[in-house]
Design a protein around this motif. Sequence first.
Motif, mmCIF file in Angstrom:
data_model
loop_
_atom_site.group_PDB
_atom_site.id
_atom_site.type_symbol
_atom_site.label_atom_id
_atom_site.label_comp_id
_atom_site.label_asym_id
_atom_site.label_seq_id
_atom_site.Cartn_x
_atom_site.Cartn_y
_atom_site.Cartn_z
ATOM 1 N N ARG A 1 2.348 4.069 14.245
ATOM 2 C CA ARG A 1 1.077 4.774 14.083
ATOM 3 C C ARG A 1 1.264 6.216 14.536
ATOM 4 O O ARG A 1 2.245 6.573 15.202
ATOM 5 C CB ARG A 1 -0.038 4.083 14.863
ATOM 6 N N HIS A 2 0.294 7.060 14.175
ATOM 7 C CA HIS A 2 0.373 8.450 14.626
ATOM 8 C C HIS A 2 -0.572 8.657 15.805
ATOM 9 O O HIS A 2 -1.618 8.009 15.920
ATOM 10 C CB HIS A 2 0.054 9.428 13.494
ATOM 11 N N TRP A 3 -0.177 9.552 16.671
ATOM 12 C CA TRP A 3 -0.991 9.937 17.822
ATOM 13 C C TRP A 3 -0.695 11.410 18.097
ATOM 14 O O TRP A 3 0.438 11.783 18.361
ATOM 15 C CB TRP A 3 -0.658 9.080 19.037
ATOM 16 N N ASP A 4 -1.734 12.248 17.981
ATOM 17 C CA ASP A 4 -1.541 13.701 18.097
ATOM 18 C C ASP A 4 -0.446 14.165 17.139
ATOM 19 O O ASP A 4 0.389 15.011 17.480
ATOM 20 C CB ASP A 4 -1.221 14.096 19.530
ATOM 21 N N TYR A 5 -0.444 13.559 15.953
ATOM 22 C CA TYR A 5 0.450 13.916 14.851
ATOM 23 C C TYR A 5 1.917 13.564 15.103
ATOM 24 O O TYR A 5 2.786 13.967 14.338
ATOM 25 C CB TYR A 5 0.316 15.399 14.491
ATOM 26 N N ARG A 6 2.198 12.812 16.143
ATOM 27 C CA ARG A 6 3.548 12.301 16.382
ATOM 28 C C ARG A 6 3.536 10.812 16.057
ATOM 29 O O ARG A 6 2.585 10.095 16.379
ATOM 30 C CB ARG A 6 3.944 12.539 17.841
ATOM 31 N N LEU A 7 4.613 10.311 15.405
ATOM 32 C CA LEU A 7 4.711 8.896 15.088
ATOM 33 C C LEU A 7 5.271 8.142 16.281
ATOM 34 O O LEU A 7 6.245 8.575 16.914
ATOM 35 C CB LEU A 7 5.597 8.676 13.852
ATOM 36 N N ARG A 8 4.620 7.004 16.581
ATOM 37 C CA ARG A 8 5.033 6.205 17.723
ATOM 38 C C ARG A 8 4.774 4.738 17.438
ATOM 39 O O ARG A 8 4.102 4.384 16.469
ATOM 40 C CB ARG A 8 4.304 6.656 18.990
ATOM 41 N N LEU A 9 5.283 3.889 18.306
ATOM 42 C CA LEU A 9 5.094 2.446 18.184
ATOM 43 C C LEU A 9 4.158 2.009 19.298
ATOM 44 O O LEU A 9 4.444 2.216 20.487
ATOM 45 C CB LEU A 9 6.441 1.733 18.303
ATOM 46 N N ASP A 10 3.028 1.413 18.921
ATOM 47 C CA ASP A 10 2.033 0.974 19.898
ATOM 48 C C ASP A 10 1.575 -0.441 19.581
ATOM 49 O O ASP A 10 1.556 -0.854 18.415
ATOM 50 C CB ASP A 10 0.804 1.889 19.880
ATOM 51 N N ALA A 11 1.117 -1.132 20.617
ATOM 52 C CA ALA A 11 0.485 -2.431 20.428
ATOM 53 C C ALA A 11 -0.884 -2.234 19.800
ATOM 54 O O ALA A 11 -1.574 -1.238 20.051
ATOM 55 C CB ALA A 11 0.351 -3.146 21.768
ATOM 56 N N ASN A 12 -1.291 -3.164 18.994
ATOM 57 C CA ASN A 12 -2.594 -3.109 18.333
ATOM 58 C C ASN A 12 -3.692 -3.389 19.358
ATOM 59 O O ASN A 12 -3.757 -4.475 19.938
ATOM 60 C CB ASN A 12 -2.651 -4.132 17.203
ATOM 61 N N ASP A 13 -4.547 -2.393 19.608
ATOM 62 C CA ASP A 13 -5.615 -2.580 20.589
ATOM 63 C C ASP A 13 -6.919 -3.064 19.951
ATOM 64 O O ASP A 13 -7.942 -3.185 20.620
ATOM 65 C CB ASP A 13 -5.868 -1.290 21.369
ATOM 66 N N GLY A 14 -6.880 -3.321 18.629
ATOM 67 C CA GLY A 14 -8.039 -3.874 17.954
ATOM 68 C C GLY A 14 -9.118 -2.891 17.596
ATOM 69 O O GLY A 14 -10.141 -3.278 17.023
ATOM 70 N N THR A 15 -8.915 -1.610 17.872
ATOM 71 C CA THR A 15 -9.938 -0.617 17.561
ATOM 72 C C THR A 15 -9.794 -0.115 16.134
ATOM 73 O O THR A 15 -8.710 -0.186 15.532
ATOM 74 C CB THR A 15 -9.848 0.580 18.516
ATOM 75 N N SER A 16 -10.882 0.424 15.594
ATOM 76 C CA SER A 16 -10.823 0.998 14.250
ATOM 77 C C SER A 16 -9.936 2.238 14.233
ATOM 78 O O SER A 16 -9.297 2.535 13.221
ATOM 79 C CB SER A 16 -12.229 1.326 13.752
ATOM 80 N N THR A 17 -9.910 2.966 15.342
ATOM 81 C CA THR A 17 -9.051 4.149 15.410
ATOM 82 C C THR A 17 -7.589 3.766 15.265
ATOM 83 O O THR A 17 -6.837 4.391 14.505
ATOM 84 C CB THR A 17 -9.264 4.898 16.733
ATOM 85 N N TYR A 18 -7.180 2.733 15.996
ATOM 86 C CA TYR A 18 -5.801 2.272 15.875
ATOM 87 C C TYR A 18 -5.503 1.840 14.451
ATOM 88 O O TYR A 18 -4.454 2.191 13.875
ATOM 89 C CB TYR A 18 -5.542 1.116 16.839
ATOM 90 N N ALA A 19 -6.409 1.073 13.858
ATOM 91 C CA ALA A 19 -6.184 0.581 12.497
ATOM 92 C C ALA A 19 -5.980 1.724 11.524
ATOM 93 O O ALA A 19 -5.098 1.687 10.659
ATOM 94 C CB ALA A 19 -7.361 -0.295 12.060
ATOM 95 N N LYS A 20 -6.788 2.769 11.660
ATOM 96 C CA LYS A 20 -6.659 3.918 10.763
ATOM 97 C C LYS A 20 -5.367 4.681 11.033
ATOM 98 O O LYS A 20 -4.678 5.109 10.104
ATOM 99 C CB LYS A 20 -7.869 4.829 10.923
ATOM 100 N N ASP A 21 -5.033 4.860 12.316
ATOM 101 C CA ASP A 21 -3.804 5.583 12.657
ATOM 102 C C ASP A 21 -2.564 4.858 12.155
ATOM 103 O O ASP A 21 -1.516 5.482 11.936
ATOM 104 C CB ASP A 21 -3.695 5.754 14.171
#
Length: 441
Positions: free
Chosen positions: A364-384
């Motif tokens: 997923r992206h975070w502050d325009y950097r690609l990273r690997l994160d656990a799914n926190d179930g939020t819509s923001t995470y899903a979109k990222d």
Amino acid sequence: MRRTLAGFVVVVCALLGLSAPAQAAAPPAGSWTRYTMTAFTNSSESNMYVYESPDATGFRLLRGPAFTPPTGLIRDPSIIKHSDGKYWVVYTTNWTGNTIGLASSTDRLNWTFVRNVTIPLTVQNTWAPEFFIDSNGSVNVIVSLSTNGADFKPYKLTASNAALSAWSAPQVLSGIGPNNIDTYVVKVGATYHAFTKNETTKYIEYATASSLTGPYTISRTGNWAGWGNPREGQALVPLDNGGWRIYFDGYTVGQYYFSDSYDGFLSWSAPQTLPGLSGFARHFTVLKEVVSGGASLPVNVTRSFQSVNYTDRYVRHRDYLGYVDQVTSASAATVKQDATFTIVPGLADANCYSLRAANGYFLRHWDYRLRLDANDGTSTYAKDATFCARVGSASGTVALESYNYPGRYLRHYNYELRLDLYQDSDTFRADSSFRPVTAWA
């Protein structure tokens, strides 16, 4: 802030009497969203250029010039797809006078002059006609008329036949004026939303009404959206992720901008220059269609993603950040595993894609950097973590566009994976193109 709560947006919209845009879905595999732009340019007011984009951001020339009227100008061309199956544009024919022009095409490349329409009013200026197809199917033109060059008001003309050869008498859009031009109207639900340039302040204002002809209530004035001034030539188009994009001309600085809204037009992203065409294309509209073709990926299978321009490098996570790293048959098993992803239907839109690593985390992206994160179930995470496939720069390749930041693509820069705005360059197109290949692990 980039993190907003969808429920809060709905409540705010309800309190203010606004309707949030309907959540649109990306088109399914085998089809794609095509955005067609018709524009005049800084170099010519007598020639129309036609452009195409898969993302409402990176427009590539289809043909230019594509149409030159037999006489006069072709400023402000506005495009629709009509019920007759043809594309039509309406345009400003001259700086002065009381006519607007019409031309049509079957393929967006070859255009035929149809007629000039004379407006039965005594006016000095007839500017910026914009097509508007209402929810009842009626074809309308919203045009700015002035008797003296300083009292512009928007008027509505309605076609009374399918040939667009007969039109109703002009009817003013009450509540907008007395000196507003370039009025552009969209309808969401039962509400008409008008974006109109105040010629005195040079800001784009916002008004709503329950009828196309009003009365409109102007509720946003000055620099309400952060777009600055002077601005004009505004046009809107819906995006696949449910948002809206507005384009507008910063004509004194030679720049064309776009900005997005996801909360019923209440707030807008910071304006950005339109890649490639900023300062060249002028006062245009953009037509959205879903057509056959496009790019797709297999789902529920594992793949590795090979860089197009560094073929020994593959998309890979390392220390939970994304890179394009070298991977070979001699690489360690952990390296091969880190360069392997399972392609699944997009977490935010099943017609797009998400990439899952072996540990269950998603890219997923975070502050325009690609990273690997656990799914926190939020819509923001899903979109990222959702990316839509676009045709890449080479045969058999894909470009992965961000779902929630249309026009930004997963690309490598200094071997780091980032989310960057489309750039009209061969380097960017290669950096953002990847070939799905047999998984390393």
